[in-house]
Write a protein that holds these residues in place. Structure first.
Motif, PDB file in Angstrom:
ATOM      1  N   PHE A  68       0.773  -1.064  -0.048  1.00  0.00           N
ATOM      2  CA  PHE A  68      -0.038   0.129  -0.156  1.00  0.00           C
ATOM      3  C   PHE A  68       0.776   1.343  -0.060  1.00  0.00           C
ATOM      4  N   SER A  69       2.116   1.091   0.723  1.00  0.00           N
ATOM      5  CA  SER A  69       2.904   2.346   0.810  1.00  0.00           C
ATOM      6  C   SER A  69       3.254   2.490  -0.677  1.00  0.00           C
ATOM      7  N   ALA A  70       3.644   1.625  -1.543  1.00  0.00           N
ATOM      8  CA  ALA A  70       4.143   1.707  -2.938  1.00  0.00           C
ATOM      9  C   ALA A  70       2.857   2.303  -3.532  1.00  0.00           C
ATOM     10  N   MET A  71       1.679   1.852  -3.488  1.00  0.00           N
ATOM     11  CA  MET A  71       0.678   2.311  -4.226  1.00  0.00           C
ATOM     12  C   MET A  71      -0.079   3.757  -3.923  1.00  0.00           C
ATOM     13  N   VAL A  72       0.263   4.325  -2.965  1.00  0.00           N
ATOM     14  CA  VAL A  72       0.027   5.583  -2.782  1.00  0.00           C
ATOM     15  C   VAL A  72       1.108   6.757  -3.169  1.00  0.00           C
ATOM     16  N   ILE A  73       2.263   6.302  -3.735  1.00  0.00           N
ATOM     17  CA  ILE A  73       3.493   7.152  -4.036  1.00  0.00           C
ATOM     18  C   ILE A  73       2.916   8.192  -5.123  1.00  0.00           C
ATOM     19  N   HIS A  74       2.014   7.701  -6.096  1.00  0.00           N
ATOM     20  CA  HIS A  74       1.597   8.407  -7.187  1.00  0.00           C
ATOM     21  C   HIS A  74       0.575   9.339  -6.669  1.00  0.00           C
ATOM     22  N   THR A  75       0.024   9.352  -5.431  1.00  0.00           N
ATOM     23  CA  THR A  75      -1.216  10.154  -5.349  1.00  0.00           C
ATOM     24  C   THR A  75      -0.637  11.540  -4.294  1.00  0.00           C
ATOM     25  N   ARG A  76      -1.605  12.428  -4.425  1.00  0.00           N
ATOM     26  CA  ARG A  76      -1.138  13.755  -3.727  1.00  0.00           C
ATOM     27  C   ARG A  76      -1.232  13.632  -2.184  1.00  0.00           C
ATOM     28  N   ALA A  77      -2.302  13.224  -1.763  1.00  0.00           N
ATOM     29  CA  ALA A  77      -2.359  13.132  -0.251  1.00  0.00           C
ATOM     30  C   ALA A  77      -1.993  11.849   0.448  1.00  0.00           C
ATOM     31  N   ARG A  78      -0.526  11.301   0.116  1.00  0.00           N
ATOM     32  CA  ARG A  78      -0.331  10.023   0.127  1.00  0.00           C
ATOM     33  C   ARG A  78      -0.114   9.659   1.678  1.00  0.00           C
TER      34      ARG A  78
END
Lengths: 241, 228
Positions: free
Chosen positions: B155-165
């Protein structure tokens, strides 16, 4: 391994879209073994996207890309072994020293005689003596030289340089140019993107213009002088804006 | 299937790199430790810990401390690589993407385990628990930590492309790790209450199954997750 041994990079009808927005709309480009190709283009032309596709960081939407004879679709790991990438980001760990950064990458690339190789590349970029200092204490120019050392650590036959002079002062940019001349002299295959038309023309054997998501123009350096190239560049860029 | 020894060498190179970087700054470990200690202390003083309710509250307090501290570590795992621009360097290396996942996951397990090793004796003292329970507690903590870090790394890898990670990571992760947290709390409570294993065998099976299934899924999905 498939494809022509003469073309180290071979791109046919490459399309890359992010959602509905196509950035690359059918790029055709080849870079021969030992050739230094400079790719220029305005902001947003898709230079970095193209570099990301070639370096396997982004998957293409369509078309064919072969690097060192390996098809990107099924040989991404093999391609990564054949390339070194220098971009405007250094891709380094700033809490680690130069030595620790290179040691980590050497392990990941299975580099033999790690310590000797680290010393060789650090001497080559003029950073031997500062090898134990954390990268965060380096100037931007020093970090970029270390980035070149990182990219050359596993002695790749293909170097991809994505605007490597971004953010460098004149002195650091001149040092980088000297280094790139050396790289060119080793007859590696080099693909470099840049905004700097003069540096691009000075370093490359061939220049190409990427505009509107396509290769709009390409010519050998011997066929052009700086003034002529500038005129051609602005003409193509204006047409595509 | 990648050749096992070169593959493992690269996995451990990633773990070693993360450990060396952390030892240089000690930012993550110290914040995880202070945070988990604060959670344990606040709960200890907030509740009236009489002998009869100590063992009811202690498992929950322990796993809240581990989960929150672990979240601090996980949020720095890939997000730091992305923010500092080193993630592309890692992705450019000629290794199977699963090696990157495994290296990062083992690093996270290691960091969370270090915090657990430090807070566990404090927890035992503050909650008046018996040191005899420690070996079994450690076993449950290992299983719980693997499950938490295994999914958390993905999940930590999944959110890296989002702004409010930083905000998105706990929102996405906590609902998914509910089975891990529940099983770990139930098993910890059973150890402290000296219940027979048969009473909590289902929770143990759930925890082991969760670890196995989500590790395998994360292994397979990681390549897709890293694609921009």
């Amino acid at each position: 391994m498939v494809g022509s041994a003469l073309n180290q990079i071979e791109i046919r009808r490459l399309v890359k879209a992010f959602g509905n927005r196509a950035v690359l709309k059918g790029v055709d480009l080849t870079v021969a073994e030992g050739e230094f190709l400079t790719l220029v283009g305005p902001n947003g032309a898709g230079k970095t996207t193209l570099m990301n596709v070639i370096s396997t960081l982004t998957k293409p939407t369509g078309g064919l890309v072969r690097v060192a004879g390996y098809d990107l679709a099924d040989g991404a790991v093999a391609v990564r072994r054949q390339i070194g990438l220098v971009s405007h980001k250094t891709l380094l760990y700033d809490d680690l020293s130069a030595e620790q950064n290179l040691r980590f990458y050497a392990r990941m690339y299975d580099v033999p005689n790690v310590e000797a190789r680290i010393e060789t590349v650090l001497r080559r970029v003029g950073l031997w003596g500062r090898q134990r200092d954390p990268v965060r204490t380096y100037s931007r120019g020093m970090q970029q030289r270390l980035a070149i050392a990182r990219a050359m650590l596993h002695d790749p036959p293909i170097l991809l340089l994505d605007e490597p002079d971004t953010g460098l002062d004149q002195h650091a940019a001149a040092m980088l140019t000297d280094l790139l001349h050396e790289v060119g002299a080793t007859r590696r295959t080099v693909l470099m993107t840049t905004h700097n038309l003069d540096r691009g023309l000075e370093l490359g054997d061939r220049v190409a213009i990427l505009a509107g998501g396509r290769i709009a123009y390409q010519a050998a350096k011997s066929e052009l002088d700086a003034e002529q190239f500038r005129e051609v560049y602005y003409q193509y860029v204006k047409q595509r804006v | 299937m990648p050749l096992i020894m070169p593959y493992l060498r690269k996995v451990f190179a990633i773990v070693a790199k993360d450990v060396v970087a952390e030892l240089r700054t000690r930012e993550m470990l110290s914040s995880m430790f202070v945070f988990s200690l604060l959670v344990i202390l606040i709960f200890n003083f907030a509740f009236d810990l009489r002998a009869e309710n100590q063992k009811t509250l202690a498992p929950g307090v322990l796993w809240v401390a581990i989960a929150f501290a672990g979240m601090l570590g996980l949020s720095r795992s890939f997000i730091m690589e992305k923010d500092r621009g080193s993630i592309e360097g890692l992705l450019l290396t000629p290794v199977d993407r699963s090696a990157i996942y495994l290296g990062k996951m083992l690093g996270n397990v290691l960091f969370i385990s270090v915090v657990e090793i430090v807070i566990l004796p404090i927890f035992v003292v503050l909650f008046n628990l018996s040191a005899r329970d420690l070996p079994l507690l450690v076993g449950v903590m290992i299983l719980g930590t693997i499950g938490f870090a295994g999914v958390g790394t993905l999940f930590s890898a999944m959110v890296i492309h989002t702004r409010a990670r930083e905000v998105l990571l706990p929102i996405l992760l906590f609902p998914v790790v509910i089975p891990v947290m529940l099983s770990a709390v139930k098993l910890t409570a059973a150890i402290l209450d000296r219940l027979p294993f048969a009473d909590v065998q289902n929770w143990f099976s759930l925890l082991v199954a969760f670890d196995a299934i989500f590790m395998a899924l994360s292994f397979i999905l990681f390549d897709y997750v890293m694609e921009e």
